[in-house]
Write a protein that holds these residues in place. Structure first.
Motif, short mmCIF file in Angstrom:
data_model
loop_
_atom_site.label_atom_id
_atom_site.label_comp_id
_atom_site.label_asym_id
_atom_site.label_seq_id
_atom_site.Cartn_x
_atom_site.Cartn_y
_atom_site.Cartn_z
N ILE A 88 4.33 1.97 -15.58
CA ILE A 88 5.61 2.03 -16.30
C ILE A 88 6.59 2.95 -15.58
CG2 ILE A 88 6.73 2.79 -18.44
CD1 ILE A 88 4.24 1.79 -19.93
N ARG A 89 6.11 4.10 -15.14
CA ARG A 89 6.99 5.03 -14.41
C ARG A 89 7.51 4.39 -13.13
NH1 ARG A 89 5.24 9.45 -12.18
NH2 ARG A 89 7.17 10.63 -12.40
N LEU A 90 6.64 3.67 -12.43
CA LEU A 90 7.08 3.01 -11.20
C LEU A 90 8.07 1.89 -11.50
CD1 LEU A 90 6.78 2.72 -8.15
CD2 LEU A 90 4.83 1.20 -8.54
N ALA A 91 7.83 1.14 -12.58
CA ALA A 91 8.73 0.06 -12.95
C ALA A 91 10.12 0.59 -13.29
CB ALA A 91 8.16 -0.72 -14.13
N ARG A 92 10.17 1.76 -13.92
CA ARG A 92 11.47 2.34 -14.26
C ARG A 92 12.17 2.90 -13.03
NH1 ARG A 92 10.99 3.99 -19.81
NH2 ARG A 92 9.98 2.24 -20.88
N ALA A 93 11.39 3.52 -12.13
CA ALA A 93 11.98 4.19 -10.97
C ALA A 93 12.31 3.22 -9.83
CB ALA A 93 11.04 5.27 -10.46
N ASN A 94 11.42 2.25 -9.60
CA ASN A 94 11.60 1.35 -8.45
C ASN A 94 10.95 0.00 -8.76
OD1 ASN A 94 11.91 0.11 -5.98
ND2 ASN A 94 11.05 1.79 -4.78
N PRO A 95 11.65 -0.89 -9.45
CA PRO A 95 11.06 -2.19 -9.83
C PRO A 95 10.58 -3.01 -8.63
CG PRO A 95 13.13 -1.80 -11.00
CD PRO A 95 13.01 -0.73 -9.96
N VAL A 96 11.26 -2.87 -7.49
CA VAL A 96 10.85 -3.64 -6.30
C VAL A 96 9.48 -3.17 -5.82
CG1 VAL A 96 11.42 -4.19 -3.92
CG2 VAL A 96 13.24 -4.06 -5.63
N ALA A 97 9.25 -1.85 -5.85
CA ALA A 97 7.96 -1.31 -5.40
C ALA A 97 6.83 -1.74 -6.32
CB ALA A 97 8.03 0.21 -5.33
N LEU A 98 7.15 -2.03 -7.58
CA LEU A 98 6.10 -2.45 -8.53
C LEU A 98 5.53 -3.81 -8.16
CD1 LEU A 98 4.61 -1.99 -11.28
CD2 LEU A 98 6.51 -3.22 -12.35
N GLU A 99 6.35 -4.66 -7.57
CA GLU A 99 5.94 -6.04 -7.31
C GLU A 99 4.68 -6.12 -6.46
OE1 GLU A 99 9.04 -8.47 -5.79
OE2 GLU A 99 10.42 -8.06 -7.45
N GLU A 100 4.58 -5.28 -5.44
CA GLU A 100 3.40 -5.36 -4.56
C GLU A 100 2.13 -5.01 -5.30
OE1 GLU A 100 2.67 -1.75 -1.92
OE2 GLU A 100 4.86 -1.70 -2.14
N HIS A 101 2.23 -4.19 -6.35
CA HIS A 101 1.05 -3.81 -7.12
C HIS A 101 0.62 -4.92 -8.08
CE1 HIS A 101 1.09 0.33 -5.66
NE2 HIS A 101 2.40 0.32 -5.82
N ILE A 102 1.58 -5.56 -8.74
CA ILE A 102 1.21 -6.59 -9.72
C ILE A 102 0.95 -7.94 -9.07
CG2 ILE A 102 2.41 -5.41 -11.59
CD1 ILE A 102 4.72 -7.34 -11.29
N GLU A 103 1.48 -8.15 -7.86
CA GLU A 103 1.22 -9.41 -7.16
C GLU A 103 -0.10 -9.36 -6.39
OE1 GLU A 103 2.80 -12.07 -7.67
OE2 GLU A 103 4.47 -11.21 -8.79
N SER A 104 -0.49 -8.18 -5.93
CA SER A 104 -1.75 -8.03 -5.19
C SER A 104 -2.51 -6.83 -5.72
CB SER A 104 -1.47 -7.87 -3.68
OG SER A 104 -0.75 -8.97 -3.18
N PRO A 105 -3.01 -6.93 -6.95
CA PRO A 105 -3.67 -5.77 -7.56
C PRO A 105 -4.94 -5.34 -6.83
CG PRO A 105 -3.95 -7.73 -8.92
CD PRO A 105 -2.95 -8.09 -7.87
N ASP A 106 -5.61 -6.28 -6.13
CA ASP A 106 -6.84 -5.92 -5.43
C ASP A 106 -6.58 -4.95 -4.29
OD1 ASP A 106 -8.40 -7.45 -7.08
OD2 ASP A 106 -8.30 -9.24 -5.81
#
Length: 289
Positions: A88-106
């Motif tokens: 949540i903190r990352l999504a609020r601070a940098n939504p673009v950076a969150l994408e790599e985590h939720i698209e490739s969680p492994d």
């Protein structure tokens, strides 16, 4: 462990009481293999007829829950809240950076901190799908809540199948015991010319079928079904916590408030202490800085 203790208590109390009352185990032991073949075999056959292969495999796996108990422990709930806090903190601070985590969680550096959660596909899909939907502007809290509720219901319904299957077998066992007993009576009637002591043993052997069907149903299989149901209902709280936190996030509450909403909705015996969770989140902030 408690499941093993329970089985031991049942066996000791039932057969110990029988022997203390003067009963002899010889007749039961002599008839047991044949009665077990008829009753157990018929129960397994009926179970296979009424379930597909995936359900059979799931039920066999879920029997282990009787002895292992719930999958998620207190420390897992704390880790889940910490994971959601980071996301949540990352999504609020940098939504673009969150994408790599939720698209490739492994391969995500965040998810790798929590290996037990990363191994659970349902939890991972629930987190990533909801955060992905929010990033695509599907962020109406009420609509997302409705979608998640339906998903929770489907997950619970699927997880409960093992309990229902075991309960169906438990309900059938007394009748299958009667079937075995009737076959024993038929065998006895075919030897009606034998002396009373022989007929007595044959009738006793036939009654073992009735006893075994009722004993397996109410002493073992029924409690197994109930325990699996209880464990599934407790484990589903783990996914409901994800739902509560992510819905609070969509309402745009501060990240620590979202986490507190999840903590408050965790069952009391699994709820992390406020001070412990605060310390864990403070450490995460320091690591991120």
């Amino acid at each position: 462990m408690l499941g093993i203790v329970g089985i031991a208590v049942i066996l000791v109390m039932v057969f110990g009481g029988y022997m203390l009352a003067g009963g002899k185990m010889g007749i039961i032991l002599a008839a047991l293999p044949f009665e077990m073949i008829m009753i157990g075999g018929a129960a397994i056959g009926a179970f296979l007829i009424s379930n597909d292969m995936s359900s059979v495999k799931q039920t066999v796996r879920d029997i282990g829950k009787v002895f292992k108990g719930p999958r998620w422990k207190l420390e897992d709930y704390r880790d889940l809240l910490c994971l959601l806090f980071e996301l949540i903190r990352l999504a609020r601070a940098n939504p673009v950076a969150l994408e790599e985590h939720i698209e490739s969680p492994d391969s995500s550096s965040i998810f790798r901190k929590y290996p037990r959660i990363r191994q659970d596909h349902e939890a991972m899909d629930l987190i990533c799908d909801t955060l992905r939907a929010a990033s695509m502007n599907y962020d109406d809290p009420h609509q997302v809540e409705e979608v998640l509720d339906k998903r929770m219901d489907a997950t619970l319904h699927h997880a409960m199948h093992s309990s229902h299957a075991l309960q169906t077998v438990a309900d059938a066992l007394p009748a299958l015991g009667i079937v075995a007993a009737v076959l024993g009576v038929i065998k006895t009637m075919g030897s009606i010319d034998q002396p009373p002591e022989v007929l007595g043993k044959m009738i006793g052997g036939a009654l073992v079928g009735t006893f075994l069907g009722v004993f397996l149903a109410y002493g073992l299989m029924g409690p197994f079904a109930t325990r699996v149901k209880t464990v599934v209902e407790e484990d589903i709280h783990f996914y409901q916590l994800i739902r509560e936190v992510l819905i609070a996030n969509l309402h745009r509450h501060p990240a620590n408030i979202c986490i507190e909403v999840g903590r408050q909705n965790t069952p009391h015996h699994l709820r992390p202490a406020f001070s412990d969770l605060e310390a864990a989140m403070r450490e995460l902030k320091q690591d991120a800085a």
